[in-house]
Design a protein around this motif. Sequence first.
Motif, PDB file in Angstrom:
ATOM      1  N   SER A  71      47.440  30.209  35.713  1.00  0.00           N
ATOM      2  CA  SER A  71      47.553  30.170  37.170  1.00  0.00           C
ATOM      3  C   SER A  71      49.008  29.923  37.552  1.00  0.00           C
ATOM      4  CB  SER A  71      46.656  29.054  37.735  1.00  0.00           C
ATOM      5  OG  SER A  71      46.682  29.027  39.143  1.00  0.00           O
ATOM      6  N   TYR A  75      47.991  30.770  43.209  1.00  0.00           N
ATOM      7  CA  TYR A  75      46.571  30.727  42.873  1.00  0.00           C
ATOM      8  C   TYR A  75      46.008  29.307  42.984  1.00  0.00           C
ATOM      9  CZ  TYR A  75      46.243  35.580  41.380  1.00  0.00           C
ATOM     10  OH  TYR A  75      46.208  36.946  41.358  1.00  0.00           O
ATOM     11  N   TYR A  78      45.064  28.956  46.458  1.00  0.00           N
ATOM     12  CA  TYR A  78      43.790  29.625  46.724  1.00  0.00           C
ATOM     13  C   TYR A  78      42.615  28.768  46.249  1.00  0.00           C
ATOM     14  CZ  TYR A  78      46.488  33.928  47.518  1.00  0.00           C
ATOM     15  OH  TYR A  78      47.366  34.870  47.996  1.00  0.00           O
ATOM     16  N   PHE A  79      42.794  28.120  45.115  1.00  0.00           N
ATOM     17  CA  PHE A  79      41.758  27.245  44.548  1.00  0.00           C
ATOM     18  C   PHE A  79      41.432  26.116  45.521  1.00  0.00           C
ATOM     19  CE2 PHE A  79      40.169  23.753  42.004  1.00  0.00           C
ATOM     20  CZ  PHE A  79      39.423  24.339  40.993  1.00  0.00           C
ATOM     21  N   ILE A 131      38.255  30.670  40.926  1.00  0.00           N
ATOM     22  CA  ILE A 131      38.416  30.384  42.353  1.00  0.00           C
ATOM     23  C   ILE A 131      37.112  30.660  43.102  1.00  0.00           C
ATOM     24  CG2 ILE A 131      39.553  31.174  44.469  1.00  0.00           C
ATOM     25  CD1 ILE A 131      42.101  31.549  42.760  1.00  0.00           C
ATOM     26  N   ARG A 134      34.782  27.955  42.313  1.00  0.00           N
ATOM     27  CA  ARG A 134      35.176  26.720  43.002  1.00  0.00           C
ATOM     28  C   ARG A 134      34.707  26.726  44.448  1.00  0.00           C
ATOM     29  NH1 ARG A 134      35.854  21.522  41.766  1.00  0.00           N
ATOM     30  NH2 ARG A 134      37.319  20.479  43.158  1.00  0.00           N
TER      31      ARG A 134
END
Length: 465
Positions: A71, A75, A78-79, A131, A134
Amino acid sequence: MNSVQATSIAPAAANPVASGETPISKRLDALPVGGFHYRMMAIIGAGLFLDGFELALASGVLGQLVHLGWSNLKYNGYFVTATFIGFMIGCWAAGIIGDRLGRRASYQLNLAIFGGASLLAVVAPNIETLIVLRFVMGVGLGAELVLGFATLAEFVPPGKRGRLVATLSFIAQCGVFLSSLVGLWVIPNLGWRYMFLIAGVCAAVVWFMRKFMPESPRWLESKGRYEEADAIVRKIEESVGKTVALATVSAQGPVTAASSSSQGSVADLFSKAYVRRTVIGIATLCVIQICLYGMVSWLPTFFVQQGFDIVKSLKWSMVMTLGGPAGGLIGLLLADKVGRKPILVCAALVAIALSYVYVQTRAETLLMGLGFLLLTSFYVIVVVGQAVYVSELFPTSIRMRGTGLCSTVARVVAASIQFAIPPLFAWGGINAIVGAVGISLLVFALIVLFVGVETKEKSLESIAV
């Protein structure tokens, strides 16, 4: 069962008394706290513990993902965003499902969602899949917070409700702390996947435990399912070795058909009867998000930019994290003795003072001590406000909708804060941040002081009137 024990209650035309108490609620509130209540607290607390554990594992996992080249900062963002969006949806959905289908059904669903997604994360092939998973975890995690505190509140008698419900929040804060400890060994030695494996397996165990959790008798009664509610209360009475005389409860009159059959709606939260409670609930949960995501999570960044290396140390982080359990302990000890309103107002004023002193401090030892006290005052508000107070504000028919709506608005605020802090810091530095948080705490304290209702030692039905 002896002849004086309360019997099944059938619907009738009589009006409830002004206190709003019903036959089922009267019997539940008259019981002493016993093994049944502690088993309920353990089952619900286990889920909230996992909720805190799963939320806290993100920082360690994301750090290793970047280190492994899996990552990058984009990213990772985004997570975090996916988690927030999932939280919002989970809070809202849990409120609707919890009031329509029952606390138990919604509970099992949300635990299956975040537990299943955690197990799938163990074999995620790339960061994009992780993601998405998550986001799914976030839905379940958000639902858990809405359901847990309010569900236990519906079983516990008024005199002990504050302490037992606050204990759930203390358990959740311990989950956050333990996650950081477990991550210190598991992530470097076994890898990030094992953190999700631990959470997923534990969630499966708790899901099985909850198969034996009874539905809320208060909710069943609100839906007109009197025989089912009576049967559950009878079992609780037997387990604690106490019965309630029929004469005691019959004077209250059965709940009316209108109130028992009412499905409730989100619109009810903005009616003249409950808009005041909605404002209090939103203010409480929003100020918590502002404190945690507008200041606490940014403090290391602020001080690093000021050349303060201490904020990067493990020792500093651990001391700050311990403020969560400490605040939880204070909250659960005082909730039933002092009352909700005095605790929340005092904690907010103390937090304002500590925030100002903290950011002006340069001495390392003093910084550590003040940081611990600051987090402690914040988490007193978290425990007494989020766990106890908000779960008491709304009537049974819309209790989950109320907590769900307040939680959803608060999560929107938390997500928005991340975009507001950098420009605010660039404009006015740490003093601007402290000023904004301090104003939020002051507004919250004034709302609770002048608009809030005291719920200490009152039945849930009398609070809702």
